[in-house]
Design a protein around this motif. Structure first.
Motif, short mmCIF file in Angstrom:
data_model
loop_
_atom_site.label_atom_id
_atom_site.label_comp_id
_atom_site.label_asym_id
_atom_site.label_seq_id
_atom_site.Cartn_x
_atom_site.Cartn_y
_atom_site.Cartn_z
N GLN A 120 0.76 -0.88 0.52
CA GLN A 120 0.01 0.36 0.17
C GLN A 120 1.07 1.21 0.00
O GLN A 120 1.43 1.60 1.28
N GLU A 122 -0.16 4.21 -1.60
CA GLU A 122 -0.42 5.52 -1.10
C GLU A 122 -0.76 6.09 0.21
O GLU A 122 -1.08 5.51 1.42
N MET A 261 -7.49 1.00 4.73
CA MET A 261 -8.37 1.36 4.31
C MET A 261 -9.41 0.73 3.29
O MET A 261 -9.51 -0.61 3.57
N ALA A 263 -9.58 0.23 -0.65
CA ALA A 263 -9.09 -0.42 -1.44
C ALA A 263 -8.14 0.63 -2.10
O ALA A 263 -8.39 2.28 -1.48
N GLU A 265 -6.28 2.21 -5.81
CA GLU A 265 -6.41 2.49 -6.99
C GLU A 265 -5.28 1.55 -8.27
O GLU A 265 -5.12 2.53 -9.10
N HIS A 298 -15.08 2.60 -8.19
CA HIS A 298 -14.76 4.10 -7.39
C HIS A 298 -13.13 3.98 -8.26
O HIS A 298 -12.13 4.13 -8.85
N GLU A 299 -12.48 2.93 -7.95
CA GLU A 299 -11.25 1.94 -7.67
C GLU A 299 -11.03 2.50 -8.93
O GLU A 299 -9.48 2.72 -9.78
N HIS A 302 -10.45 5.85 -10.85
CA HIS A 302 -9.48 6.12 -10.85
C HIS A 302 -8.43 6.16 -11.68
O HIS A 302 -7.43 6.90 -12.26
N LYS A 320 -8.52 14.09 -7.39
CA LYS A 320 -9.21 12.43 -7.62
C LYS A 320 -10.02 12.14 -6.63
O LYS A 320 -10.87 11.48 -7.16
N GLU A 321 -10.09 12.14 -5.43
CA GLU A 321 -11.28 11.90 -4.62
C GLU A 321 -11.68 12.20 -5.12
O GLU A 321 -13.72 11.28 -4.90
N ASN A 374 -1.65 11.04 5.90
CA ASN A 374 -3.03 10.15 5.53
C ASN A 374 -3.94 10.44 6.57
O ASN A 374 -5.41 9.80 6.17
N TYR A 377 -6.67 12.09 4.62
CA TYR A 377 -7.94 10.99 3.62
C TYR A 377 -9.59 11.04 4.33
O TYR A 377 -9.95 10.22 5.15
N TYR A 382 -13.36 14.13 0.28
CA TYR A 382 -14.03 13.10 -0.71
C TYR A 382 -15.30 12.96 -0.30
O TYR A 382 -15.41 13.12 -1.80
N GLN A 849 -2.04 4.39 11.16
CA GLN A 849 -3.27 5.29 11.24
C GLN A 849 -4.55 5.00 11.48
O GLN A 849 -5.40 5.29 11.50
N1 ARG Z 1 -7.09 6.29 -3.05
C1 ARG Z 1 -7.68 5.23 -2.15
C2 ARG Z 1 -8.94 5.07 -2.52
O1 ARG Z 1 -9.55 6.14 -2.19
C3 ARG Z 1 -7.17 5.07 -0.59
C4 ARG Z 1 -6.15 5.13 -0.34
C5 ARG Z 1 -5.68 6.37 1.06
N2 ARG Z 1 -5.21 5.01 1.62
C6 ARG Z 1 -4.37 5.75 3.21
N3 ARG Z 1 -3.03 5.21 3.22
N4 ARG Z 1 -4.15 6.67 2.82
O2 ARG Z 1 -9.70 4.91 -3.21
#
Ligand code: ARG
Ligand code: ZN
Length: 898
Positions: A120, A122, A261, A263, A265, A298-299, A302, A320-321, A374, A377, A382, A849
């Motif tokens: 992971q 991101e 989290m 998922a 992309e 969603h994924e 992306h 992007k979100e 982190n 998010y 979102y 996190q």
């Molecule tokens: N980009 C991913 C999504 O919204 C979220 C991942 C975020 N993960 C994190 N550890 N901040 O689909």
């Protein structure tokens, strides 16, 4: 207590990268207990001076560095960076590092889940794999060689297309993956392990065949069909709706059970929490099915909004979100019921984002500072981000919006851009002026809009005055007026929308966003069209005058929830009772019922707080009867009626209070449920029975709607006099699907007695082999608002099936308890706070996190009764006093106490 304060990163300090990367070759050799990473990177200078090359890297063991083929020691390293004095204009580095995924409990970078290796990256996990410019505006072409043991890692995956694989002796093998499209390293992914897969294919609009695969642990492969169908529907929808085609030969999804989290992309190698892939009627609820469909979409979406066009820096995360959430919401609306989806999304926004926007962590959808990315998010980035895109869609209309997104993809494919760049495309392509609208990106806080109407019978005019204020938020004491699209209809006494002469420049709502065409269903006959007008509120106060208004109308304001604001009106309860039945906008019909319930419960809470006894308003009970009649009609939209018959959640009622006493709120809401169930027992039972037609299971929307309505009725009955425990027990035993079984279990969870214990024991035994179902077992017990829950949690956290290392399990116990169970969490003696605080402290070092996420329920400590405030504050202070506080936890605790 931390002695050093972690550094705050500021948007205004952004500088372009000093070096760009032409391409990178990774060689990743996995051995039990250690993984060796060799990164060969070609850099080119991106500035005029002679700055050093500074690479990010954390928790790495550096083995060697070479520049242009020669080993070197001419560098410095600290715990965050590797710095090489100006190596030239073009050069290649080879950096060897060693890491230990087996010991990685933070689940960031390369780690293990269920015996398999996965990543992971991101937002900033790649820097724990190798030294690299770990920032999204450094995009490059990745070639990845993965090597591992043939027995333990038969499957070796990375991004892009598989270009070579083979044996390397000693029982080991390798695979080489190449992704020809440049991407930032946060989209890098690797999976190595023992997995099985299901396979399908999709033919794109230009006729290319894409090999689709979903990888899971052996035994789970029969739970993947729904995810695969959802993926194909998503690919088709994005072609049809946005003209976007997929570009690679492969699209892989891997499901892992340990995931922070939902998922991720990663280009062509999406990695998912099993909770968002696996779904079968016996083990997943209708809601789970919808979430799987939505997150798969969603994924996948992306791929264009995030990957092909990515973010310049993490402040632009909503680029992007927000956009991708808007896209997945619309996809779900198209696949299911649009009206119901809108209600569910607004409920989620109000329940969770509004408090965030009103609390100590409030931030704009494009934040301008952070300590730990982190932590951002968030529901704001979102969900509010999606509302901001939705408003642009509303202001432009379908056609112009589509032209603008075409321009966006055209202009920025392969680039890392900003929210301003997106807005510029919307503006350039449509001619719509969005300069004031931009404030939605920089101002935090939920705007409050007040609407006051006045009818002039003699002049046949209707004046609607809209005013707005945006509340102060941390760091933003003064706000400017926002550009707010307010969709309005005028409903005549016969229940039909009036067709009037709107104020100059306001035209009846543009095609495609006319809420009636999309929202109409459910509460009322679907036999006439509504007329809506899109008013653009831009000043702090504005009056809109409608002419040729023959009769006094009732205004229906903010149809379809056209802006993420709090609306205040001077409409009477009678007006809302009228709209609840007649509004042509399905959202506002539902909303009117909710407002009536909120107003009444607000009055009841006032009464209780001033020492009186709360009584359920007979007028409310009567209007609830009207809704029950509609729900009982043979042509009812049952999914929508299930929402209409549900009272506002505790969290939404709490937001109406200056000082929150969770006990009073709970008692009053219970009182209302009880009185409704007492008065309408037979009708409710009749609806239950009519929805309970014992047919074979089907997962179509109509059947899911039946189940939703039936289970709302069951809950109502269980809150009434003589709760029908045996009915619930029987539903539990005879259910042929998880939706019905869990609904029965959740009402039984709130009873104390033999039936409860029996069904919980049975449920555990039945589903022991299904971790996602065991999560439900934990969370239903933690969510039960009964006194024994507090003791039960103490036992559950020591249960052999509980583990602090699995985020889903942690959420199923602690997050469910603290977020879904305000009565127990806010127990007067402070035990609830202790339970959560201990969990946060235990997780702080293991998984920062997740620890930081669990702080959410303590965030609004200032809003509770003084005794609770003091205890919550003490809990936060106890956390702040810990040694080795992670930046994640530090940021939230310190900002919350400020
Ligand atoms: N980009 C991913 C999504 O919204 C979220 C991942 C975020 N993960 C994190 N550890 N901040 O689909
Ligand atoms: Zn996303």
């Amino acid at each position: 207590m931390r002695t050093d304060t972690p550094k705050t990163i500021l948007l205004k300090d952004y500088q372009p990268p000093k070096y760009k990367v032409a391409d990178v070759h990774l060689d990743i050799r996995i051995f039990a207990g250690k993984t060796l990473v060799t990164a060969t990177t070609r850099f080119t200078k991106n500035h005029d001076g002679a700055e050093p090359l500074v690479l990010n890297g954390e928790r790495l063991k550096l083995v060697s560095v070479a520049i242009n083929g020669a080993a070197t020691t001419n560098y410095t390293v600290d715990d965050k960076t590797l710095t090489i004095p100006h190596p030239g204009n073009e050069f290649t580095t080879v950096i060897e590092t060693e890491i230990c995924p087996e010991e990685n409990t933070a689940l960031e970078g390369l780690y293990m889940s269920g015996g398999n290796y996965c990543t992971q990256c991101e937002a900033e996990g790649f820097r724990t794999i190798t030294y690299f410019p770990d920032r999204p505006d450094v995009m490059t072409i990745f070639t990845t060689r993965v090597e591992g043991d043939k027995k333990t890692c038969p499957v070796l995956l990375s991004n892009g297309n598989l270009i070579e694989d083979g044996d390397c002796g000693d029982g080991r093998h390798y695979a080489i993956w190449h992704d020809p499209f440049p991407k930032p390293c946060y989209l890098f992914a690797l999976v190595a392990g023992d997995l099985v897969h299901i396979r399908d294919s999709f033919t794109t609009m230009s006729g290319r065949i894409v090999d689709l695969r979903i990888y899971v642990r052996a035994g789970d492969e029969n739970q993947c069909d729904w995810a695969m169908e959802s993926l194909k529907r998503s690919m088709e929808w994005d072609e049809k709706t946005y003209g976007r085609e997929y570009q690679l030969d492969r699209f892989n999804i891997v499901a892992v059970s340990d995931f922070n989290m939902g998922a991720m992309e990663n280009t062509s190698l999406n990695i998912f929490n099993t909770a968002l892939v696996l779904a079968r009627p016996e083990t997943a609820t209708d809601m789970d099915f919808e979430r799987v469909e939505g997150v798969i979409a969603h994924e996948y979406f992306h791929n264009w909004t995030g990957n092909r066009v990515t973010c310049r820096d993490w402040f632009q995360l909503s680029l992007k979100e927000g956009l991708t959430v808007f896209r997945d919401q619309e996809f779900t609306a198209d696949m299911n019921s649009r009206g119901v989806k809108r209600i569910d999304d607004v409920v989620r926004l109000r329940n969770m984002q509004f408090p965030e926007d009103a609390g100590p962590m409030a931030h704009p959808i494009r934040p301008d500072n952070y300590i730990e990315i982190n932590n951002f998010y968030t529901l704001t980035v979102y969900e509010k981000g999606a509302e901001v895109i939705r408003m642009q869609h509303t202001l432009l209309g379908d056609d112009k919006y589509r032209k603008a997104t075409d321009l966006y993809f055209d202009r920025y494919d392969g680039m890392a851009v900003t929210c301003d760049d997106f807005l510029q495309c919307m503006q350039d392509s449509s001619g719509v002026d969005l300069s004031q609208f931009k404030l939605w990106y920089s101002q935090a806080g939920t705007p409050e809009v007040t609407a006051e109407g006045h009818y002039d019978a003699a002049a046949k005019t209707y004046h609607l005055t809209l005013s707005q204020t945006v509340p102060p938020t941390p760091g933003q004491p003064d706000k400017k007026p926002m550009h707010i699209p307010v969709m309005v209809g005028l409903v005549g006494p016969n229940g039909h929308d009036l067709d009037v002469t709107p104020p100059p420049s306001v035209i009846p709502a543009k095609a495609g966003i006319h809420t009636n065409q999309t929202m109409d269903s459910g509460l009322r006959r679907n036999d006439e069209k509504g007329v809506s007008y899109l008013l653009e509120l831009k000043d702090s106060k504005q009056t809109f005058t409608f002419k040729n208004v023959a009769v006094k109308p009732v205004p229906s304001i903010l149809r379809g929830f056209s802006a993420p604001v709090k609306l205040h009106t001077n409409l009477s309860d009678d007006d809302y009772r009228f709209l609840m039945v007649h509004d042509s906008d399905g959202f506002n019909r539902w909303e009117s019922g909710q407002i009536l319930a909120l107003r009444m419960m607000g009055r009841m809470i006032d009464t209780v707080e001033s020492g009186g006894a709360a009584v359920t308003d007979p007028a409310f009970i009567d209007s609830y009867g009207l809704m029950l009649d509609q729900a009982n009609a043979s042509n009812a939209d049952r999914a929508l009626m299930a929402r209409a018959l549900s009272l506002p959640d505790l969290a939404i009622i709490a937001q109406q209070r200056k000082i929150v006493d969770p006990d009073t709120i709970f008692t009053v809401r219970r009182r209302v449920l009880h009185d409704l169930a007492a008065r309408y027992r037979d009708q409710i039972q009749a609806i239950y029975d009519s929805c309970n037609t014992p047919t074979t299971y089907s997962n179509d929307a109509e059947s899911a709607g039946r189940r939703a309505l039936k289970n709302v009725c069951l809950r109502l009955l269980m809150n009434g006099p003589n709760p029908p425990v045996s009915l619930a027990r029987q539903q539990y035993e005879s259910a042929n699907n998880m939706t019905d079984r869990v609904a029965a279990l959740s009402v039984l969870a709130e009873t104390d007695g033999a039936d409860r214990d029996a069904v919980f024991a049975d449920f555990f035994k039945r589903f022991e082999q299904y971790p996602l179902v065991i999560d439900k077992w934990f969370s239903l017990q933690a969510s039960a608002p009964i006194p024994s829950t507090l003791d039960r949690i103490a036992t559950l956290k020591d249960h052999p099936a509980f583990s602090l290392l699995n985020p889903n399990r942690v959420r199923s116990l602690f997050a469910a308890f603290a977020m879904n169970n305000p009565v127990c969490f806010h127990a007067k003696d402070g035990r609830g706070y202790d339970i959560l605080t201990n969990a946060i402290i235990a997780l702080n070092t293991k998984n920062p996190q997740i620890a930081a996420r669990l702080l959410g329920p303590l965030r609004e400590w200032r809003r509770y009764t003084p005794d609770r405030q003091a205890k919550m504050k003490a809990a936060l202070e106890r956390i702040l006093a810990q040694e080795n506080l992670s930046p994640d936890v530090f940021e939230i605790v310190s900002k919350t106490l400020k």
